[in-house]
Design an enzyme around this catalytic site. Structure first.
Site, PDB file in Angstrom:
ATOM      1  N   THR A 105      -7.423  -8.562  -2.224  1.00 36.39           N
ATOM      2  CA  THR A 105      -6.504  -8.114  -1.178  1.00 36.39           C
ATOM      3  C   THR A 105      -7.272  -7.204  -0.236  1.00 36.39           C
ATOM      4  O   THR A 105      -8.210  -6.526  -0.634  1.00 36.39           O
ATOM      5  CB  THR A 105      -5.236  -7.427  -1.738  1.00 36.39           C
ATOM      6  N   CYS A 109      -1.687   1.913   1.105  1.00 33.02           N
ATOM      7  CA  CYS A 109      -1.237   1.010   0.042  1.00 33.02           C
ATOM      8  C   CYS A 109      -2.167   1.123  -1.169  1.00 33.02           C
ATOM      9  O   CYS A 109      -3.306   1.552  -1.061  1.00 33.02           O
ATOM     10  CB  CYS A 109      -1.250  -0.434   0.531  1.00 33.02           C
ATOM     11  N   HIS A 118      -0.240  -5.649  -4.225  1.00 28.46           N
ATOM     12  CA  HIS A 118      -0.562  -4.857  -3.023  1.00 28.46           C
ATOM     13  C   HIS A 118       0.704  -4.078  -2.690  1.00 28.46           C
ATOM     14  O   HIS A 118       1.605  -4.583  -2.037  1.00 28.46           O
ATOM     15  CB  HIS A 118      -0.966  -5.795  -1.886  1.00 28.46           C
TER      16      HIS A 118
END
Length: 167
Positions: A28, A34, A51
């Site tokens: 990711t 995040c 994520h």
């Protein structure tokens, strides 16, 4: 049952999670505040990568919101799927990255600490499930891209302007 992705590199988008099995890797990008949470079973060589954008689904105004967006519901769903594929919670381990404080604020408003709050939430949830956190690369103020290899359990972290590290 969520399928295990079969690809050279399984790509996970923002507010998403997927499973991957060796020899595939799972990646990711765009991790600022995040958190990329990898939960894996060494014996099965299967990993889930979430994520996570926000710490708690209680923050959702819309109760039909994307469950993968929140630490609590994303990890709950990913762990359920890992178990469906024969992974034992007692064998699961985790590695996390992200949770940066991307912007500086003059106030000490707790709501503005999204990155640190995401990291704290993921660690708390892992603790609730008794999943051992093996390594982390969290905090700071730089974006990251991560890629996990379920075969050798390495998490490659590319940080903006800082190169790559492996945990």
């Amino acid at each position: 049952m969520t399928k295990i992705e079969q690809a050279e590199v399984v790509k996970v988008g923002m507010a998403d999670w997927k499973l991957a099995e060796a020899p595939s890797t799972i990646r990711t990008s765009g991790l600022g505040s995040c958190i990329g949470a990898v939960v894996y079973d060494e014996a099965k060589q299967i990993a889930a990568l979430a994520h996570v954008m926000l710490p708690d689904s209680a923050m959702a105004k819309n109760k039909e919101a994307n469950r993968a967006k929140f630490a609590d519901t994303a990890l709950e769903d990913a762990l359920y799927s890992l178990q469906q594929w024969g992974c034992s919670v007692s064998r699961l381990k985790a590695k996390i990255a992200g949770g940066a404080q991307m912007f500086s604020f003059s106030s000490n408003n707790e709501m503005m600490r999204i990155g640190p709050r995401n990291a704290e939430a993921v660690k708390e949830i892992l603790g609730q499930y008794r999943i051992r956190l093996i390594a982390e690369d969290t905090g700071g103020n730089k974006g990251r891209t991560i890629e996990f290899n379920p075969a050798d359990k390495t998490l490659h972290i590319r940080t903006v302007n800082q190169g790559e590290s492996i945990i």
